[in-house]
Enzyme design. Sequence first.
Site, PDB file in Angstrom:
ATOM      1  N   ASN A  76      -7.392  22.962   6.263  1.00  0.00           N
ATOM      2  CA  ASN A  76      -8.842  22.750   6.318  1.00  0.00           C
ATOM      3  C   ASN A  76      -9.302  22.169   7.649  1.00  0.00           C
ATOM      4  OD1 ASN A  76      -7.372  20.420   5.287  1.00  0.00           O
ATOM      5  ND2 ASN A  76      -9.368  19.424   5.139  1.00  0.00           N
ATOM      6  N   HIS A  77      -8.391  21.536   8.417  1.00  0.00           N
ATOM      7  CA  HIS A  77      -8.794  20.973   9.704  1.00  0.00           C
ATOM      8  C   HIS A  77      -8.749  22.007  10.827  1.00  0.00           C
ATOM      9  CE1 HIS A  77      -9.283  16.851   8.402  1.00  0.00           C
ATOM     10  NE2 HIS A  77      -8.134  16.915   7.767  1.00  0.00           N
TER      11      HIS A  77
ATOM     12  N   HIS B  56      -3.238  25.824   0.461  1.00  0.00           N
ATOM     13  CA  HIS B  56      -3.751  24.585   1.054  1.00  0.00           C
ATOM     14  C   HIS B  56      -5.139  24.304   0.483  1.00  0.00           C
ATOM     15  CE1 HIS B  56      -3.580  21.599   4.436  1.00  0.00           C
ATOM     16  NE2 HIS B  56      -4.890  21.584   4.201  1.00  0.00           N
TER      17      HIS B  56
ATOM     18  N   HIS C  99      -2.302  20.250   1.616  1.00  0.00           N
ATOM     19  CA  HIS C  99      -3.572  19.523   1.627  1.00  0.00           C
ATOM     20  C   HIS C  99      -3.468  18.128   1.002  1.00  0.00           C
ATOM     21  CE1 HIS C  99      -7.802  18.846   2.050  1.00  0.00           C
ATOM     22  NE2 HIS C  99      -7.959  18.674   0.760  1.00  0.00           N
TER      23      HIS C  99
ATOM     24  N   HIS D 198      -2.007  14.560   0.220  1.00  0.00           N
ATOM     25  CA  HIS D 198      -1.212  13.717   1.105  1.00  0.00           C
ATOM     26  C   HIS D 198      -0.074  12.986   0.395  1.00  0.00           C
ATOM     27  CE1 HIS D 198      -4.163  13.341   4.727  1.00  0.00           C
ATOM     28  NE2 HIS D 198      -4.126  14.576   4.234  1.00  0.00           N
TER      29      HIS D 198
END
Length: 501
Positions: A30-31, A119, A147, A149
């Site tokens: 996503n980043h 993800h 995704h 953590h």
Amino acid sequence: MSSENTLFPWVNYQDENLNISIPVFSIHGNHDDPTGAEGLCALDLLSASGLVNHFGHSHSVERIEISPILLQKGSTKLALYGLGSIPDERLYRMFVNNQVTMLRPKEDQDKWFNLFTIHQNRSKHGPTNYIPEQFLDDFLDLVVWGHEHECLIAPTRNEQQLFYVTQPGSSVATSLSPGEATKKHIGLLRVKGRKMNLHKIPLKTVRQFFIQDVVLGDYQDLFTPDTPHATKKVEEFCYAKVTEMLEEAERERLGCPLTPEKPLIRLRVDYSGGFETFNTSRFSQRFVDRVANPKDIIHFLRRREQKEDIKDEVNVDYGKLIKTAAVEGLRVEDLVKQYFEAAEQKVQLSLLTEQGMGKAIQEFVDKDEKDAIEELITYQLEKTQRHLQARGVTTEQDIDAEVLFRDSKKNTTEEENEIREAMNRARAHRLERGDNALDADILDELAEPMDSDEGSVPFPAPTRGRGRGSRGRGGRGRGRGEDCKLMFSKFIEECRCDTRQ
């Protein structure tokens, strides 16, 4: 790999001009989400250079077809599926509408080991803000979930779909939350036929992270809210707890020279029941040379007491007007703005501004600037009174019309100058009293704050008596000021407890 998913026409290890020892296949997260007209992301640059093999990129927003990469070694056949990050709500809707299809090999379908990398949110953050495991096809053997953590690398079986899920988690701690305190691992997956084995490998270069919760009410044999110098004793108690965690970190670090020397430490203190907070800036200075996050060591919290709804605007529980879930990650200024957007019209500000009040509360919470709120109220009331006198306003109807000038100066240079002048007056009064309290940002040069889902606002020692007046019954201008003091005396306490940005 098809050319429509990457600018590099084939997998890199098949290029005669490249010497690839271990090929890397990667989906995007996503980043590094593909954006722009051509839908490019950072991985596309690495992929076009032949360094990695980027796959799992869907160009369509109407239908997704996930085609596998087929690998074979000996008699073992691996079908590698991948789906890069897509906004959870959109992907959830596409799954519900049967717009996601996973293609299978035409030959020997039952002999392929099917591995899927994804993800997305695995934990439920909202009705559609996650992807349930049940959405995935039941022919899969293993799902590698990105995704999230928290390191949950040991494969767990989904009893409904009958596949296994492994969640490697992040390689480093990115926030001071319990999920990040789990020991970090990577996994080495071995596949033979349809059987697999995942070997956990602990990471030895990760900075240590220790988190502990304490409830002050559980230590009544040591102190109570009525104990003389109770706040000092609580501070020493917290010092002992932090020291214990540092000693544990030192023991675990023995024999691991690659582990960073300074650990991350978080002590979450529940001070419900009448206890008071202490100055965390002063407390943090005692550990500047020993921890990696000196500004974020202590996190104060308290259980929210349920109160009955009261129609009286003075005694209403304003904390109920703000959703708890929305508090995390907000600055105080955002919280003030959100509060007034949710509040009833009768408690909206008429003379003051949300920006000014947000800044004043920020100064109060972060830097223990006791006079910030009172000075802002006094300054803006005085200016309003001078304005009304200059205009010769005498009736209440005319006052109501004239105070609307407040709305015309929102987010203007004039308002910023007013706020700055009020804050300067508050600091001047503190210096006149000889109160040289330590500002919360004194540690900015000593350490950078960690990103935290709980926030990193150092909590000053509580104060009493400032900004708490009786409700005015006189003219509209002064009465509004007293109302604001009463309203925000309660609102400040909510901010001190709930905001951490």
